[in-house]
Design a protein around this motif. Structure first.
Motif, PDB file in Angstrom:
ATOM      1  N   TYR A  41       0.855  -1.184   0.000  1.00 47.63           N
ATOM      2  CA  TYR A  41       0.000   0.000   0.000  1.00 47.63           C
ATOM      3  C   TYR A  41       0.895   1.239   0.000  1.00 47.63           C
ATOM      4  CZ  TYR A  41      -4.071  -2.792   1.284  1.00 47.63           C
ATOM      5  OH  TYR A  41      -5.097  -3.692   1.292  1.00 47.63           O
ATOM      6  N   LEU A  42       0.649   2.139  -0.926  1.00 46.56           N
ATOM      7  CA  LEU A  42       1.336   3.422  -0.968  1.00 46.56           C
ATOM      8  C   LEU A  42       0.271   4.485  -0.782  1.00 46.56           C
ATOM      9  CD1 LEU A  42       2.887   1.546  -3.459  1.00 46.56           C
ATOM     10  CD2 LEU A  42       4.495   3.297  -2.747  1.00 46.56           C
ATOM     11  N   TYR A  43       0.466   5.373   0.179  1.00 42.07           N
ATOM     12  CA  TYR A  43      -0.570   6.362   0.477  1.00 42.07           C
ATOM     13  C   TYR A  43       0.064   7.680   0.902  1.00 42.07           C
ATOM     14  CZ  TYR A  43       0.165   5.619   5.496  1.00 42.07           C
ATOM     15  OH  TYR A  43       0.712   5.573   6.757  1.00 42.07           O
ATOM     16  N   ARG A  44      -0.711   8.763   0.785  1.00 39.81           N
ATOM     17  CA  ARG A  44      -0.229  10.103   1.133  1.00 39.81           C
ATOM     18  C   ARG A  44      -1.335  10.864   1.859  1.00 39.81           C
ATOM     19  NH1 ARG A  44       1.499  14.598  -3.236  1.00 39.81           N
ATOM     20  NH2 ARG A  44       1.805  16.312  -1.788  1.00 39.81           N
ATOM     21  N   PRO A  45      -1.309  10.838   3.199  1.00 40.61           N
ATOM     22  CA  PRO A  45      -2.395  11.438   3.963  1.00 40.61           C
ATOM     23  C   PRO A  45      -2.305  12.955   4.143  1.00 40.61           C
ATOM     24  CG  PRO A  45      -0.827  10.438   5.451  1.00 40.61           C
ATOM     25  CD  PRO A  45      -0.353  10.133   4.054  1.00 40.61           C
ATOM     26  N   GLY A  46      -1.149  13.556   4.062  1.00 41.00           N
ATOM     27  CA  GLY A  46      -0.990  14.979   4.354  1.00 41.00           C
ATOM     28  C   GLY A  46      -1.493  15.870   3.242  1.00 41.00           C
ATOM     29  N   PRO A  54       4.010  13.498  -7.401  1.00 38.36           N
ATOM     30  CA  PRO A  54       5.099  12.794  -8.067  1.00 38.36           C
ATOM     31  C   PRO A  54       4.790  11.319  -8.256  1.00 38.36           C
ATOM     32  CG  PRO A  54       5.842  13.727  -5.961  1.00 38.36           C
ATOM     33  CD  PRO A  54       4.392  14.032  -6.110  1.00 38.36           C
ATOM     34  N   ASN A  55       5.257  10.787  -9.380  1.00 37.05           N
ATOM     35  CA  ASN A  55       5.070   9.361  -9.650  1.00 37.05           C
ATOM     36  C   ASN A  55       5.871   8.513  -8.680  1.00 37.05           C
ATOM     37  OD1 ASN A  55       3.376   9.566 -11.919  1.00 37.05           O
ATOM     38  ND2 ASN A  55       5.126   9.946 -13.250  1.00 37.05           N
ATOM     39  N   VAL A  56       5.307   7.361  -8.324  1.00 37.54           N
ATOM     40  CA  VAL A  56       6.051   6.346  -7.593  1.00 37.54           C
ATOM     41  C   VAL A  56       6.607   5.398  -8.651  1.00 37.54           C
ATOM     42  CG1 VAL A  56       5.933   4.462  -5.920  1.00 37.54           C
ATOM     43  CG2 VAL A  56       4.575   6.538  -5.554  1.00 37.54           C
ATOM     44  N   VAL A  57       7.897   5.137  -8.578  1.00 39.08           N
ATOM     45  CA  VAL A  57       8.587   4.315  -9.567  1.00 39.08           C
ATOM     46  C   VAL A  57       9.157   3.081  -8.881  1.00 39.08           C
ATOM     47  CG1 VAL A  57      10.514   4.308 -11.215  1.00 39.08           C
ATOM     48  CG2 VAL A  57       9.150   6.372 -10.909  1.00 39.08           C
ATOM     49  N   ALA A  58       8.984   1.913  -9.520  1.00 41.94           N
ATOM     50  CA  ALA A  58       9.547   0.654  -9.028  1.00 41.94           C
ATOM     51  C   ALA A  58      10.376   0.038 -10.145  1.00 41.94           C
ATOM     52  CB  ALA A  58       8.440  -0.303  -8.594  1.00 41.94           C
ATOM     53  N   ASN A  59      11.654  -0.198  -9.896  1.00 44.95           N
ATOM     54  CA  ASN A  59      12.533  -0.834 -10.888  1.00 44.95           C
ATOM     55  C   ASN A  59      12.549  -0.056 -12.205  1.00 44.95           C
ATOM     56  OD1 ASN A  59      14.324  -2.824 -11.774  1.00 44.95           O
ATOM     57  ND2 ASN A  59      12.695  -4.169 -12.487  1.00 44.95           N
ATOM     58  N   GLY A  60      12.439   1.270 -12.123  1.00 41.18           N
ATOM     59  CA  GLY A  60      12.447   2.101 -13.316  1.00 41.18           C
ATOM     60  C   GLY A  60      11.108   2.206 -14.023  1.00 41.18           C
ATOM     61  N   VAL A  61      10.091   1.540 -13.509  1.00 40.69           N
ATOM     62  CA  VAL A  61       8.765   1.532 -14.121  1.00 40.69           C
ATOM     63  C   VAL A  61       7.818   2.381 -13.269  1.00 40.69           C
ATOM     64  CG1 VAL A  61       6.798   0.089 -14.795  1.00 40.69           C
ATOM     65  CG2 VAL A  61       9.138  -0.755 -15.112  1.00 40.69           C
ATOM     66  N   VAL A  62       7.134   3.330 -13.902  1.00 40.33           N
ATOM     67  CA  VAL A  62       6.183   4.177 -13.182  1.00 40.33           C
ATOM     68  C   VAL A  62       4.975   3.335 -12.767  1.00 40.33           C
ATOM     69  CG1 VAL A  62       4.605   6.137 -13.374  1.00 40.33           C
ATOM     70  CG2 VAL A  62       6.893   6.270 -14.385  1.00 40.33           C
ATOM     71  N   LEU A  63       4.672   3.353 -11.458  1.00 37.33           N
ATOM     72  CA  LEU A  63       3.472   2.662 -10.964  1.00 37.33           C
ATOM     73  C   LEU A  63       2.256   3.583 -11.064  1.00 37.33           C
ATOM     74  CD1 LEU A  63       4.791   0.841  -7.761  1.00 37.33           C
ATOM     75  CD2 LEU A  63       4.528  -0.068 -10.077  1.00 37.33           C
ATOM     76  N   HIS A  86      10.570  11.367  -7.253  1.00 38.33           N
ATOM     77  CA  HIS A  86      11.550  12.400  -7.581  1.00 38.33           C
ATOM     78  C   HIS A  86      10.849  13.706  -7.952  1.00 38.33           C
ATOM     79  CE1 HIS A  86      15.239  14.137  -9.172  1.00 38.33           C
ATOM     80  NE2 HIS A  86      14.535  14.532 -10.214  1.00 38.33           N
ATOM     81  N   THR A  87      11.348  14.793  -7.389  1.00 42.02           N
ATOM     82  CA  THR A  87      11.019  16.143  -7.864  1.00 42.02           C
ATOM     83  C   THR A  87      12.388  16.783  -8.105  1.00 42.02           C
ATOM     84  OG1 THR A  87      10.876  17.026  -5.608  1.00 42.02           O
ATOM     85  CG2 THR A  87       8.810  16.317  -6.642  1.00 42.02           C
ATOM     86  N   GLU A  88      12.759  17.809  -7.327  1.00 37.46           N
ATOM     87  CA  GLU A  88      14.133  18.304  -7.403  1.00 37.46           C
ATOM     88  C   GLU A  88      15.010  17.490  -6.457  1.00 37.46           C
ATOM     89  OE1 GLU A  88      14.077  22.453  -6.286  1.00 37.46           O
ATOM     90  OE2 GLU A  88      14.038  21.994  -4.164  1.00 37.46           O
ATOM     91  N   ALA A  89      14.389  16.659  -5.659  1.00 31.38           N
ATOM     92  CA  ALA A  89      15.077  15.739  -4.755  1.00 31.38           C
ATOM     93  C   ALA A  89      14.501  14.341  -4.976  1.00 31.38           C
ATOM     94  CB  ALA A  89      14.864  16.169  -3.304  1.00 31.38           C
ATOM     95  N   THR A  90      15.236  13.337  -4.555  1.00 31.17           N
ATOM     96  CA  THR A  90      14.795  11.952  -4.726  1.00 31.17           C
ATOM     97  C   THR A  90      14.689  11.288  -3.364  1.00 31.17           C
ATOM     98  OG1 THR A  90      15.867  11.823  -6.876  1.00 31.17           O
ATOM     99  CG2 THR A  90      15.372   9.735  -5.801  1.00 31.17           C
ATOM    100  N   THR A  91      13.672  10.461  -3.219  1.00 30.84           N
ATOM    101  CA  THR A  91      13.503   9.653  -2.009  1.00 30.84           C
ATOM    102  C   THR A  91      13.268   8.218  -2.447  1.00 30.84           C
ATOM    103  OG1 THR A  91      12.220   9.368   0.039  1.00 30.84           O
ATOM    104  CG2 THR A  91      10.991  10.052  -1.903  1.00 30.84           C
TER     105      THR A  91
END
Length: 169
Positions: A41-46, A54-63, A86-91
């Motif tokens: 589960y990927l979620y963003r409550p704030g 921003p897109n969530v990417v797994a193994n170079g593939v946009v989810l 990724h935006t101007e920073a990556t996590t």
């Protein structure tokens, strides 16, 4: 002067609403996870950085994008899974995915120099369930584990890399 103020307010409202994403139904636990997969589960409550999804990417593939108050479920294959934004920073976070397990990754947005900085954090089921309940499903089709395992598509005109231990033709 009043006309200029009205136009300015309308322009600001348009910018604010431009970042809104139409989301699907309110959170419901996934019940159709294949038996040879794990639910991530990927979620963003704030609400900070509402104009950014921003897109969530797994193994170079946009989810999928991860908008404010949005969530989606990725049916992951067992093994190492690195999720990135990724935006101007990556996590990024890395999971050691086990079949039949459930994982929760919380997204948020922090302050940046030009644009917000995304943050992904692995959280416990208890934390996730208290936060995800107000999120809504991100519409769209999430790529399959097979698509993610194959990696990103090769750009047109380029030859895909040859796997180690194989001969190129």
């Amino acid at each position: 002067m009043s006309h200029l103020r009205t136009l300015s307010l309308l322009a600001m409202l348009g910018l604010l609403l431009g970042g809104c994403t139409t989301l699907g139904p309110k959170y419901a636990p996934e019940t159709n996870v294949p038996t040879n997969r794990a639910a991530v589960y990927l979620y963003r409550p704030g609400s900070l950085g509402a104009a950014l999804s921003p897109n969530v990417v797994a193994n170079g593939v946009v989810l999928a994008p991860l908008p404010v108050h949005g969530y989606f479920v990725y049916d992951a294959a067992p093994g190492e899974l690195t999720l990135t934004q990724h935006t101007e920073a990556t996590t990024s976070v890395t999971l050691d995915v086990k079949t039949g397990e459930t994982y929760y990754v919380k997204g948020s947005m922090g302050m940046g120099f030009f644009v917000g900085h995304p943050h992904l954090v692995i959280v416990s089921k208890d934390v996730a369930e208290s936060e995800i309940k107000d999120c809504k499903l991100v519409p769209g089709t999430i790529p399959s584990a097979e698509t993610v395992a194959a990696g990103p598509p090769t750009p047109a005109g380029q030859t895909p890399p040859v796997a180690a231990g194989t001969k190129s033709q």
